[in-house]
Write an enzyme that holds these catalytic residues in place. Structure first.
Site, PDB file in Angstrom:
ATOM      1  N   THR A   1       0.821  -1.212   0.000  1.00  0.00           N
ATOM      2  CA  THR A   1       0.000   0.000   0.000  1.00  0.00           C
ATOM      3  C   THR A   1       0.855   1.261   0.000  1.00  0.00           C
ATOM      4  O   THR A   1       1.974   1.272   0.537  1.00  0.00           O
ATOM      5  CB  THR A   1      -0.901   0.036   1.251  1.00  0.00           C
TER       6      THR A   1
ATOM      7  N   TYR B   1      -2.110   0.566   9.918  1.00  0.00           N
ATOM      8  CA  TYR B   1      -2.286  -0.172   8.662  1.00  0.00           C
ATOM      9  C   TYR B   1      -1.031  -0.069   7.809  1.00  0.00           C
ATOM     10  O   TYR B   1      -0.476  -1.080   7.361  1.00  0.00           O
ATOM     11  CB  TYR B   1      -3.503   0.363   7.902  1.00  0.00           C
TER      12      TYR B   1
END
Length: 329
Positions: A116, A140
């Site tokens: 990501t 995250y």
């Protein structure tokens, strides 16, 4: 190639499974169905299991003797990761360690990792390149950064070669209407706005209007899920052809603000809906746009849907026709 896809019943994984199958690969999906759907894998065999189940994971890997693993299984909601960080480190980081350990024991040689742009945090330069410092500002992003490091270290210590694909903001749906994001209570901007447009929500909230961007709202680089799925197939081809391990940004190199996206959804749908304004969410950077030049050079890949109205149009069609048709079956 014989390929195992973890999280292959989810949004991005299921689109990729379909493209892998169409390319002639033998695919087995490994998914606990916590957020995915069995129908989404099509005709691919599905092993329902958790990555924390070492016995089942090892048995699946050893029985099938996979050439490659594509790893999508993860939690992905940034605000949730801020509120419950240990849950994210357990599922995203620890379970990736378990998977890598099992792959090493089974002799898997190729690995494609779903990473990501959140690993960059709040990059100082735009567009952001793969050389930018990794400084995630939420659990995250940190959980994915740790997984990338484990993969890099294992690659250096073994024959495993890998591609880590750093996604920017994924959106859209299969143009045929057979696949799309079906997860309840989704937080992805384009899906939420499309749900508001078709009456599934009573509106949409814009989180923060005081960012250092042209209209004060967050700016993101949106990539169509179909283009992203094809990037995974090409990453696998890169490894199959003997390519070296790579880390690649997956985006178009063009950013749109939250307000621009909302206006695109209203324009494409021909409908108005309520827009509310709230405070910034924890863990949200103001602007993240990809420098995708490295991916364009490394992979036999070019975007097909690099247009905001096209992405929104496919997402709208899924909400209006594709998903209701799927749920009615």
């Amino acid at each position: 190639m014989r390929v195992m896809v973890t999280g292959g019943a989810g949004y991005i994984g299921s689109h990729t499974v379909r493209h892998l199958t169409a390319a002639g690969h033998q695919v087995v999906v490994y998914d606990n169905l916590s957020t995915g759907f069995a129908w989404a894998v099509g005709d691919a065999p599905l092993v329902r299991g958790d990555l924390a189940d070492h016995a089942l994971l090892a048995e699946t890997l050893n029985r099938n003797r996979f050439d490659a693993v594509l790893h999508f299984a993860a939690y992905t909601v940034v605000p949730e990761s801020v509120c419950d960080p240990l849950r994210y480190y357990a599922n995203n980081t620890l379970n990736t360690w378990r998977l890598l350990q099992a792959c090493a024991e089974a002799g898997v040689e190729h690995f494609v990792f779903s990473s990501t742009a959140a690993v960059y945090g709040m990059p100082e330069q735009m567009p952001v390149s793969e050389e930018a410092p990794l400084a995630p500002i939420n659990p995250y992003g940190a959980s994915k950064m740790m997984s990338e490091r484990m993969l890099m270290d294992l690659g250096a210590a073994s024959d495993l070669r890998y591609v880590s694909l750093r996604y920017f903001n994924v959106a859209g749906a299969d143009p045929s209407g057979e696949l799309g994001q079906a997860t309840a209570n989704a937080t992805h901007l384009i899906k939420v706005a499309c749900e508001a447009a078709v009456g599934q929500r009573d509106g949409i909230t814009v989180f923060g209007t005081d960012y250092s961007t042209p209209d004060g709202t967050c700016v993101r680089d949106f990539i169509h899920v179909e283009d992203l799925a094809r990037a995974h197939v090409q990453a696998l081809a890169h490894l199959e052809e003997g390519g070296e391990s790579r880390v690649l940004n997956c985006g178009y190199g063009r950013g749109y603000s939250v307000l621009e996206v909302i206006e695109a959804v209203k324009r494409c749908s021909g409908r108005d809906f309520q827009v509310r304004y709230g405070a910034r969410r924890a863990g949200d950077p103001g602007e993240v746009v990809a420098d995708n030049s490295r991916m364009l050079a490394a992979l036999d890949w070019r975007p097909r849907y690099a247009d905001l109205d096209t992405i929104v149009g496919h997402a709208l069609a899924w909400e209006e026709e594709g998903l209701p048709r799927r749920l009615a079956r």
